[in-house]
Design a protein around this motif. Structure first.
Motif, mmCIF file in Angstrom:
data_model
loop_
_atom_site.group_PDB
_atom_site.id
_atom_site.type_symbol
_atom_site.label_atom_id
_atom_site.label_comp_id
_atom_site.label_asym_id
_atom_site.label_seq_id
_atom_site.Cartn_x
_atom_site.Cartn_y
_atom_site.Cartn_z
ATOM 1 N N TYR A 48 1.437 3.488 -2.267
ATOM 2 C CA TYR A 48 0.823 4.649 -2.923
ATOM 3 C C TYR A 48 -0.611 4.891 -2.453
ATOM 4 N N GLU A 49 -0.975 4.316 -1.338
ATOM 5 C CA GLU A 49 -2.342 4.431 -0.853
ATOM 6 C C GLU A 49 -2.723 5.861 -0.503
ATOM 7 N N ASN B 71 0.822 -1.217 0.000
ATOM 8 C CA ASN B 71 0.000 0.000 0.000
ATOM 9 C C ASN B 71 0.853 1.264 0.000
ATOM 10 N N SER C 196 -6.734 -4.784 -2.485
ATOM 11 C CA SER C 196 -7.292 -3.462 -2.760
ATOM 12 C C SER C 196 -6.789 -2.990 -4.108
ATOM 13 N N GLU C 197 -7.246 -1.822 -4.500
ATOM 14 C CA GLU C 197 -6.842 -1.291 -5.805
ATOM 15 C C GLU C 197 -5.356 -1.023 -5.866
ATOM 16 N N HIS C 198 -4.701 -0.852 -4.700
ATOM 17 C CA HIS C 198 -3.275 -0.580 -4.681
ATOM 18 C C HIS C 198 -2.458 -1.857 -4.760
ATOM 19 N N ASP C 199 -3.069 -3.006 -4.687
ATOM 20 C CA ASP C 199 -2.365 -4.278 -4.748
ATOM 21 C C ASP C 199 -2.412 -4.910 -6.135
ATOM 22 N N GLN D 164 1.390 -2.115 4.870
ATOM 23 C CA GLN D 164 1.005 -3.515 4.685
ATOM 24 C C GLN D 164 2.184 -4.226 4.032
ATOM 25 N N GLU E 72 4.787 9.117 -0.616
ATOM 26 C CA GLU E 72 5.467 7.831 -0.801
ATOM 27 C C GLU E 72 6.949 7.931 -0.480
#
Length: 406
Positions: free
Chosen positions: A274-275, A272, A394-397, A357, A285
């Motif tokens: 760039y979450e 994560n 999630s969308e970041h993975d 994460q 980041e």
């Protein structure tokens, strides 16, 4: 000179000496030409200001009158020429704007010649004619102030973020120059209020100029340090990456194989990373990378190779004669310390909580004929699998691959 005026000018002298001490410390610490120039300008311009106040005659009555005449006539214009030339360098010189460079460099050269001529004239002028010479020096000394205002105004229009603050300093310089020469000429109507305002203008100018000089020098040193970074070094963390990392790992494999030891390759994948970019802005980041890199370095110790395979994947290579408890302790420290929560400064200058994460993949091998890239890729696949087991997708993975070249 009254006691109150002596107190005002002495306080101004104390402020100038404090700024000189700070500039000297910066020059000793950084050992850069810009810091030495700042110190030299502070000493020259500060001395000219003190001479114009009349404090030397009060504290040292035996000083030769001719020496004071030369200093009052020539030192101020010399300081003005130096300040104008250094201002051009501070604004970037010819590489930023040729017009400003010509204005400051040519103006500074002409003013320096005029200042030397004034000093030479003061060595042979009669005492009763010195007032006219000092009035001429005052007029000459206002020229660099006007040229500096023009240069700073143009730099502000061209987008220099610090130039507008330097303009405030130049305004203070104008007030200080007028007040000091009025004091040196003993103009009628001057009182304690004028002396106090002149001292405040003087200290304010030197303070603003010193702070802005330190900021610009620090920024230039940082850019120079970044420009000297190896191509295989990641700027935010200073860790080896790319070919440099693979070369270090290959060397560790070779050295460990010679003595018959084993290597443990650990990949830590921050899924994560760039979450927070969407909600908190760009740059978060880099803060996360820097903090995670510090944690990885501290947990791994100084004997392990630590690198950045790509922005989300940290690599740690642990070597030993055999798989020992010490190796397992390093892996345990990495597993427990890297995912700890942290605070990240967002675009609104407020701290936001963030919990990395982190998935961990561990590969232990005898590196006789191992290929660093294959081993790291294997450890990274295990780290990615570990992320999927520990955290929901999630969308970041989402793992993406580049399209084929046509």
């Amino acid at each position: 000179m009254s006691v109150n005026e002596i107190a005002v000018w002495s306080a101004m002298l104390g402020g100038l000496l404090t700024l000189c001490a700070i500039a000297m410390g910066d020059a000793v610490a950084s050992r850069s030409l810009a810091s030495v120039r700042n110190l030299l300008f502070l000493l020259t311009a500060g001395t000219s200001c003190v001479v114009m106040t009349g404090l030397p005659e009060v504290f040292f009555p035996a000083l030769p009158e001719r020496l004071l005449m030369v200093l009052k006539a020539g030192l101020g214009p010399i300081a003005g020429a130096m300040g104008l030339y250094y201002l051009g360098s501070w604004l970037g010189g010819v590489r930023e704007d040729a017009t400003v460079h010509r204005l400051t460099a040519l103006g500074g050269t002409v003013l320096l010649l005029i200042a030397l001529a004034l000093a030479a004239t003061a060595t042979r002028v009669d005492v009763d004619q010195f007032r006219a010479l000092l009035m001429l020096a005052a007029a000459v000394n206002m020229v660099p102030v006007l040229l500096a205002l023009l240069a700073v105004r143009r730099a502000t229009q061209l987008g220099d973020p610090l130039a507008r603050w330097m303009a405030l300093g130049i305004v203070c310089l104008a007030g200080a120059t007028a007040g000091l020469y009025a004091r040196g000429l003993s103009l009628p109507g001057l009182g304690l209020d004028t002396s106090l305002a002149t001292a405040m203008f003087t200290v304010a100018y030197f303070l603003i100029a010193s702070v802005l000089g330190l900021l610009r020098n620090r920024h230039n040193r940082r850019l120079a340090r970044l420009s000297r970074l190896d191509q295989g070094t990641e700027p935010a963390t200073g860790l080896p990456t790319g070919v440099a990392l693979l070369t270090e790992v290959e060397h560790v494999f070779w050295r460990t194989a010679r003595r018959g030891g084993v290597c443990t390759v650990v990949c830590l994948h921050v899924s994560n990373l760039y979450e927070m970019v969407e909600g908190s802005g760009q740059g978060t980041e880099h803060q996360i990378l820097t903090t995670v890199a510090a944690r990885v370095r501290r947990a791994a110790g100084f004997r392990c190779v630590v690198g950045l395979y790509h922005p989300r994947c940290f690599v740690v290579v642990i070597t030993s004669d055999k798989l020992t408890e010490a190796t397992l302790e390093v892996v345990t420290r990495l597993r427990s310390t890297v995912p700890l929560p942290m605070s990240v400064l967002d675009a609104q200058q407020t701290y936001q909580p963030f919990t990395p994460q982190v998935g961990m993949g561990v590969v232990t091998l005898e590196p006789d004929s191992a290929t660093p890239m294959e081993v790291i890729n294997q450890a990274e696949r295990r780290a990615l699998a570990s992320v999927g087991e520990q955290h929901p997708v999630s969308e970041h993975d989402i793992v993406t691959t580049p399209a084929a070249l046509s």
